[in-house]
Structure formats: C-alpha cells, structure tokens
Design a protein around this motif. Structure first.
Motif, PDB file in Angstrom:
ATOM      1  N   LYS A 104      10.990 -21.038 -98.102  1.00  0.00           N
ATOM      2  CA  LYS A 104      11.716 -22.168 -98.684  1.00  0.00           C
ATOM      3  C   LYS A 104      12.490 -21.712 -99.920  1.00  0.00           C
ATOM      4  N   GLY A 105      11.852 -20.860-100.749  1.00  0.00           N
ATOM      5  CA  GLY A 105      12.502 -20.356-101.958  1.00  0.00           C
ATOM      6  C   GLY A 105      13.689 -19.461-101.642  1.00  0.00           C
ATOM      7  N   TRP A 106      13.579 -18.711-100.529  1.00  0.00           N
ATOM      8  CA  TRP A 106      14.716 -17.860-100.116  1.00  0.00           C
ATOM      9  C   TRP A 106      15.909 -18.756 -99.787  1.00  0.00           C
ATOM     10  N   ILE A 107      15.641 -19.855 -99.085  1.00  0.00           N
ATOM     11  CA  ILE A 107      16.724 -20.784 -98.756  1.00  0.00           C
ATOM     12  C   ILE A 107      17.238 -21.460-100.034  1.00  0.00           C
ATOM     13  N   ASP A 108      16.318 -21.919-100.870  1.00  0.00           N
ATOM     14  CA  ASP A 108      16.731 -22.603-102.103  1.00  0.00           C
ATOM     15  C   ASP A 108      17.648 -21.721-102.959  1.00  0.00           C
ATOM     16  N   ARG A 109      17.262 -20.456-103.123  1.00  0.00           N
ATOM     17  CA  ARG A 109      18.008 -19.584-104.042  1.00  0.00           C
ATOM     18  C   ARG A 109      19.235 -18.941-103.403  1.00  0.00           C
ATOM     19  N   VAL A 110      19.110 -18.566-102.125  1.00  0.00           N
ATOM     20  CA  VAL A 110      20.184 -17.771-101.510  1.00  0.00           C
ATOM     21  C   VAL A 110      21.210 -18.637-100.770  1.00  0.00           C
ATOM     22  N   TRP A 111      20.750 -19.656-100.078  1.00  0.00           N
ATOM     23  CA  TRP A 111      21.688 -20.508 -99.325  1.00  0.00           C
ATOM     24  C   TRP A 111      22.305 -21.501-100.329  1.00  0.00           C
ATOM     25  N   ASN A 112      23.101 -20.928-101.193  1.00  0.00           N
ATOM     26  CA  ASN A 112      23.483 -21.656-102.395  1.00  0.00           C
ATOM     27  C   ASN A 112      24.843 -22.342-102.275  1.00  0.00           C
ATOM     28  N   TYR A 113      25.112 -23.184-103.288  1.00  0.00           N
ATOM     29  CA  TYR A 113      26.371 -23.945-103.356  1.00  0.00           C
ATOM     30  C   TYR A 113      27.572 -22.989-103.444  1.00  0.00           C
ATOM     31  N   GLY A 114      28.585 -23.225-102.644  1.00  0.00           N
ATOM     32  CA  GLY A 114      29.775 -22.373-102.649  1.00  0.00           C
ATOM     33  C   GLY A 114      29.645 -21.216-101.663  1.00  0.00           C
ATOM     34  N   PHE A 115      28.412 -20.965-101.234  1.00  0.00           N
ATOM     35  CA  PHE A 115      28.176 -19.907-100.237  1.00  0.00           C
ATOM     36  C   PHE A 115      27.789 -20.532 -98.904  1.00  0.00           C
ATOM     37  N   ALA A 116      26.682 -21.250 -98.907  1.00  0.00           N
ATOM     38  CA  ALA A 116      26.182 -21.828 -97.655  1.00  0.00           C
ATOM     39  C   ALA A 116      26.727 -23.234 -97.416  1.00  0.00           C
ATOM     40  N   TYR A 117      27.114 -23.902 -98.461  1.00  0.00           N
ATOM     41  CA  TYR A 117      27.638 -25.272 -98.331  1.00  0.00           C
ATOM     42  C   TYR A 117      28.588 -25.531 -99.502  1.00  0.00           C
ATOM     43  N   GLY A 118      29.371 -26.594 -99.359  1.00  0.00           N
ATOM     44  CA  GLY A 118      30.267 -26.969-100.451  1.00  0.00           C
ATOM     45  C   GLY A 118      31.675 -26.428-100.291  1.00  0.00           C
ATOM     46  N   ARG A 119      32.035 -26.011 -99.068  1.00  0.00           N
ATOM     47  CA  ARG A 119      33.403 -25.551 -98.806  1.00  0.00           C
ATOM     48  C   ARG A 119      33.924 -26.239 -97.548  1.00  0.00           C
ATOM     49  N   SER A 120      35.250 -26.473 -97.494  1.00  0.00           N
ATOM     50  CA  SER A 120      35.785 -27.140 -96.307  1.00  0.00           C
ATOM     51  C   SER A 120      35.664 -26.211 -95.097  1.00  0.00           C
ATOM     52  N   LYS A 121      35.696 -24.868 -95.370  1.00  0.00           N
ATOM     53  CA  LYS A 121      35.502 -23.889 -94.295  1.00  0.00           C
ATOM     54  C   LYS A 121      34.184 -23.186 -94.549  1.00  0.00           C
ATOM     55  N   PRO A 122      33.078 -23.647 -93.947  1.00  0.00           N
ATOM     56  CA  PRO A 122      31.779 -23.042 -94.258  1.00  0.00           C
ATOM     57  C   PRO A 122      31.749 -21.562 -93.896  1.00  0.00           C
ATOM     58  N   ARG A 123      31.238 -20.744 -94.819  1.00  0.00           N
ATOM     59  CA  ARG A 123      31.196 -19.282 -94.583  1.00  0.00           C
ATOM     60  C   ARG A 123      30.203 -18.898 -93.490  1.00  0.00           C
ATOM     61  N   LEU A 124      29.245 -19.782 -93.238  1.00  0.00           N
ATOM     62  CA  LEU A 124      28.223 -19.438 -92.238  1.00  0.00           C
ATOM     63  C   LEU A 124      28.553 -20.062 -90.878  1.00  0.00           C
ATOM     64  N   ALA A 125      29.744 -20.640 -90.787  1.00  0.00           N
ATOM     65  CA  ALA A 125      30.137 -21.325 -89.547  1.00  0.00           C
ATOM     66  C   ALA A 125      30.043 -20.384 -88.355  1.00  0.00           C
ATOM     67  N   GLY A 126      29.492 -20.903 -87.267  1.00  0.00           N
ATOM     68  CA  GLY A 126      29.443 -20.135 -86.028  1.00  0.00           C
ATOM     69  C   GLY A 126      28.191 -19.289 -85.874  1.00  0.00           C
ATOM     70  N   LYS A 127      27.452 -19.089 -86.941  1.00  0.00           N
ATOM     71  CA  LYS A 127      26.221 -18.293 -86.803  1.00  0.00           C
ATOM     72  C   LYS A 127      25.171 -19.131 -86.075  1.00  0.00           C
ATOM     73  N   ARG A 128      24.170 -18.419 -85.558  1.00  0.00           N
ATOM     74  CA  ARG A 128      23.108 -19.127 -84.830  1.00  0.00           C
ATOM     75  C   ARG A 128      21.765 -18.791 -85.445  1.00  0.00           C
ATOM     76  N   MET A 129      20.842 -19.718 -85.313  1.00  0.00           N
ATOM     77  CA  MET A 129      19.556 -19.575 -85.996  1.00  0.00           C
ATOM     78  C   MET A 129      18.410 -19.947 -85.070  1.00  0.00           C
ATOM     79  N   LEU A 130      17.380 -19.113 -85.102  1.00  0.00           N
ATOM     80  CA  LEU A 130      16.132 -19.444 -84.394  1.00  0.00           C
ATOM     81  C   LEU A 130      15.006 -19.476 -85.419  1.00  0.00           C
ATOM     82  N   TRP A 131      14.305 -20.586 -85.454  1.00  0.00           N
ATOM     83  CA  TRP A 131      13.155 -20.734 -86.344  1.00  0.00           C
ATOM     84  C   TRP A 131      11.906 -20.608 -85.476  1.00  0.00           C
ATOM     85  N   LEU A 132      11.147 -19.524 -85.646  1.00  0.00           N
ATOM     86  CA  LEU A 132       9.925 -19.349 -84.856  1.00  0.00           C
ATOM     87  C   LEU A 132       8.736 -19.668 -85.756  1.00  0.00           C
ATOM     88  N   GLY A 133       8.156 -20.823 -85.544  1.00  0.00           N
ATOM     89  CA  GLY A 133       7.056 -21.277 -86.402  1.00  0.00           C
ATOM     90  C   GLY A 133       5.726 -21.205 -85.682  1.00  0.00           C
TER      91      GLY A 133
END
Ligand SMILES: Cc1cc2nc3c(=O)[nH]c(=O)nc-3n(C[C@H](O)[C@H](O)[C@H](O)COP(=O)(O)O)c2cc1C
Length: 226
Positions: A104-133
């Motif tokens: 959770k802390g990795w997401i809180d600190r790294v998936w940050n404003y201006g990088f992961a969200y907050g732009r009209s063209k998201p930088r992470l657009a198109g990536k895919r994610m698998l959460w194995l819990g």
C-alpha cells in the motif's frame, strides 16, 4: 524471429512478503518464471529485500498545485521501473481484505500525482495489471465473495483504472494456509487439521495450478492485444 528479443515486453513482478520462504514468495517466483517463458523480461521488485519504506514523507507527498513536483530520488527510480514495464504483477498475502502495508505504501508514495494520475494523458495508460492475492480463507467460506468484490473495487477500480490501466485483474488465491480456516457465526476462527503426505502434495499442486492459471490467462491476453 528476432522481433521478440528486440521488443521483449517487460513484466514488473512486485513481491510483498517479509519471508523469502513464504508461499507468497514461492508464488511470485513461479509467476515470474511463467512470464519469462511467455517472452517477458522480468524486473523483480521484492519490496522487503529492497528495504522499501512505505511511510509517506514530505518529499513524496503530492503538491496539488504542482503536478511536475520532483519527488525523492528513490520514488523517481521506482516510477522509472513502472514506466519501463508493460505489465505489473503484484503478489501479496491478503491482509484485512486488502494489501499489506508495504505494498500500500509503495502505491501511496510511487503512484503519485502528476505521474500515475492528474494528467489528461495518463502516463500509465495501456498498461495491464494482475493482482495475485493469497488468502487464508477457504474457497467455500462465504467471506470470499465479499473479499473478491472489495479487492476489485479497491485495486482495480480505485487504483488501476483510475490511473488509466487498460486491464486490471484480481486473482484471489484462497486456501493459502496449511490448515483450513473458517469463520463461524460468532466470528471465531476455526482452524482445521493440517494435511500431510500425498494429500498435502496434492493441496500444493492445486494451489500452484490455480496461481498458474491466473498468470497464463493474463499473459495470453497480452498476446491477443499485441
Ligand atoms: C495481518 C493479517 C491479516 C490477514 N487478513 C486476512 C483476510 O482478511 N482474509 C484472509 O483470507 N486471510 C487473511 N490473512 C491470512 C493471510 O492471507 C495468509 O496467512 C497468507 O496469505 C498466507 O501466505 P504466506 O504463507 O505467504 O504468508 C491475514 C493474515 C495476517 C497476518
């Protein structure tokens, strides 16, 4: 063809467990091997081994007035690893129907404003994610349905799709404990008998099979999308 070597896709495999001999770490290693066999270059991020500090700090706190804020060097290095990845596979034990604090802390600190969200063209657009819990609950425990739903809401809707990901899948792996666990009507945890010998081997094989299916399906979807 050389195309695969020159355009090898990268999978960032994020492991959130304090013990290298845990079922979680084992599952992450197997997932990485399967992705490698499917043609991915692997970047293994073991958050504990890399001593990642999940605590938010002043350098990495978003400045809502400045989406170009320079965050800490550590966070920028993690951002680069995310940018370099086509897919992210996070492998973690389910803690309180959520991810462990270090993830959770990795997401809180790294998936940050201006990088992961907050732009009209998201930088992470198109990536895919698998959460194995990995969950201690048994597959037939009525709590599992709600667990799946809450993980999808938080991880897929709240995080991945919010950040522009093209696909986010929650692979919930129940029965991650040696002894079966159930919660009774009063909220007591009922711990069943541990199995041994061939039955235990079969239990592990079934666990690995279920984990493998999530990874194979995820890797195959990339091939279709490519
Ligand atoms: C703090 C904590 C919270 C947990 N919360 C849950 C939970 O909400 N649901 C569940 O099914 N298991 C829960 N568990 C059990 C873990 O998911 C289980 O022990 C783990 O997946 C086993 O994998 P490991 O051997 O790699 O740690 C919890 C365990 C701990 C230590």
């Amino acid at each position: 063809m050389t195309q695969q070597a020159s355009h090898a896709r990268t999978a960032l495999v994020v492991v959130a467990h304090h013990r290298p001999d845990s079922l979680t770490a084992h599952t992450a290693r197997r997932a990485a091997a399967r992705l490698e066999a499917a043609g991915y270059r692997i970047d293994l991020l073991d958050l504990h081994a890399e001593d990642f500090d999940p605590r938010m700090n002043t350098s990495d706190q978003p400045d809502w007035g400045n989406r170009e804020k320079a965050y800490s060097a550590e966070v920028h290095a993690h951002m680069q690893r995310i940018l370099d990845a086509d897919v992210i596979v996070a492998v973690f034990p389910v803690y309180w129907q959520s991810v462990p604090a270090i993830l959770k802390g990795w997401i809180d600190r790294v998936w940050n404003y201006g990088f992961a969200y907050g732009r009209s063209k998201p930088r992470l657009a198109g990536k895919r994610m698998l959460w194995l819990g990995l969950a201690g609950a048994s597959a037939d425990d009525p709590i599992v349905e709600g667990m799946q739903a809450v993980l999808e809401t938080t991880l897929s809707e709240g995080i991945a799709y919010y950040c522009g990901f093209a696909q986010s899948t929650v692979g919930l792996l129940t029965d991650a404990e040696e002894r079966p666990q159930h919660i009774d009507a009063e909220g007591n945890i009922l711990i069943g008998e541990a199995v041994a010998g061939a039955e235990r081997e079969a239990q592990y094989a079934d666990f690995d099979r279920r984990a493998g299916e999530f990874v194979e399906k995820f890797a195959a979807a990339e091939t279709v999308a490519a």
